[in-house]
Design a protein around this motif. Sequence first.
Motif, PDB file in Angstrom:
ATOM      1  N   UNK A  14       0.811  -1.222   0.000  1.00 12.16           N
ATOM      2  CA  UNK A  14       0.000   0.000   0.000  1.00 12.16           C
ATOM      3  C   UNK A  14       0.843   1.270   0.000  1.00 12.16           C
ATOM      4  N   UNK A  15       2.147   1.161   0.246  1.00 13.62           N
ATOM      5  CA  UNK A  15       2.967   2.365   0.423  1.00 13.62           C
ATOM      6  C   UNK A  15       3.017   3.214  -0.839  1.00 13.62           C
ATOM      7  N   UNK A  16       3.328   2.616  -1.974  1.00 12.46           N
ATOM      8  CA  UNK A  16       3.418   3.400  -3.216  1.00 12.46           C
ATOM      9  C   UNK A  16       2.042   3.918  -3.645  1.00 12.46           C
ATOM     10  N   UNK A  17       0.980   3.096  -3.627  1.00 12.65           N
ATOM     11  CA  UNK A  17      -0.343   3.656  -3.947  1.00 12.65           C
ATOM     12  C   UNK A  17      -0.749   4.815  -3.050  1.00 12.65           C
ATOM     13  N   UNK A  18      -0.460   4.733  -1.754  1.00 15.69           N
ATOM     14  CA  UNK A  18      -0.804   5.835  -0.857  1.00 15.69           C
ATOM     15  C   UNK A  18       0.065   7.062  -1.136  1.00 15.69           C
TER      16      UNK A  18
END
Length: 246
Positions: free
Chosen positions: A128-132
């Motif tokens: 989820x880090x890059x999408x967030x």
Amino acid sequence: MIKTLRFALAAPLALALAACGSPTEETGEIQGDAIAAIPAPEGTQWRTTATMTEDGGVLVGNPEAPLKLIEYGSLTCPTCARFSIEGSEPLHEYIDTGVVSFELRQFAIHGPIDLLLGRLTQCGPAEAVVPLSDQVWANYETIMEPLQTNQAVFEQAMSLPLEQRFVVAAEQLGYLDFFASRGISEDQGRQCLADTAKLTEQADFTQKYGSEFNITGTPTFKLNGRDVDANTWAALEPILQRAGAR
């Protein structure tokens, strides 16, 4: 060297940038023939395969990809936002081939606000880090507006005890609501922002990027350890292609 987050916030990252050593990375573009696609394991996609790295980044894609792209990016950097908006989806198409991996290393060049936002993007699973982060960049003006109009509120929050300051700042600037609408509950957000050990770790990684890796600005890109002379997707894509990505 920045020893504690409290010191890091008192003198945000001037020390880290002043302490830059001599670069050790190779320079010059990588040139090569087209590299054949490398399929992801059955039932998976490379774009949803993510792991945290020992250097504090999140690596998306094939961990053994022959072309390894690293971005040192700030969540409050407008040029980083432009790259994300223009380049994230086409870059993920290259990631899907298994030939290119992408590692985002959050460089907290603007100190406390970068640490706050970075901590919230890392509050869920690695994938989820890059999408967030892309969501922060896609809503750059929305993210920056309350900080610009409520600077005194932010500064007041930063005077609170360390385990409280980021929680209060995020609440008053609307960031807890922003992330809650994107899968990070308010309780999760509060818990993550009160985790002083993790915040200190993030500050230490930024120190490392500056003093050991010679990173002085954002976005900075590296491809297989070599400097990349590009900070837009239009400039970066041809470099990937000449290196063998298709």
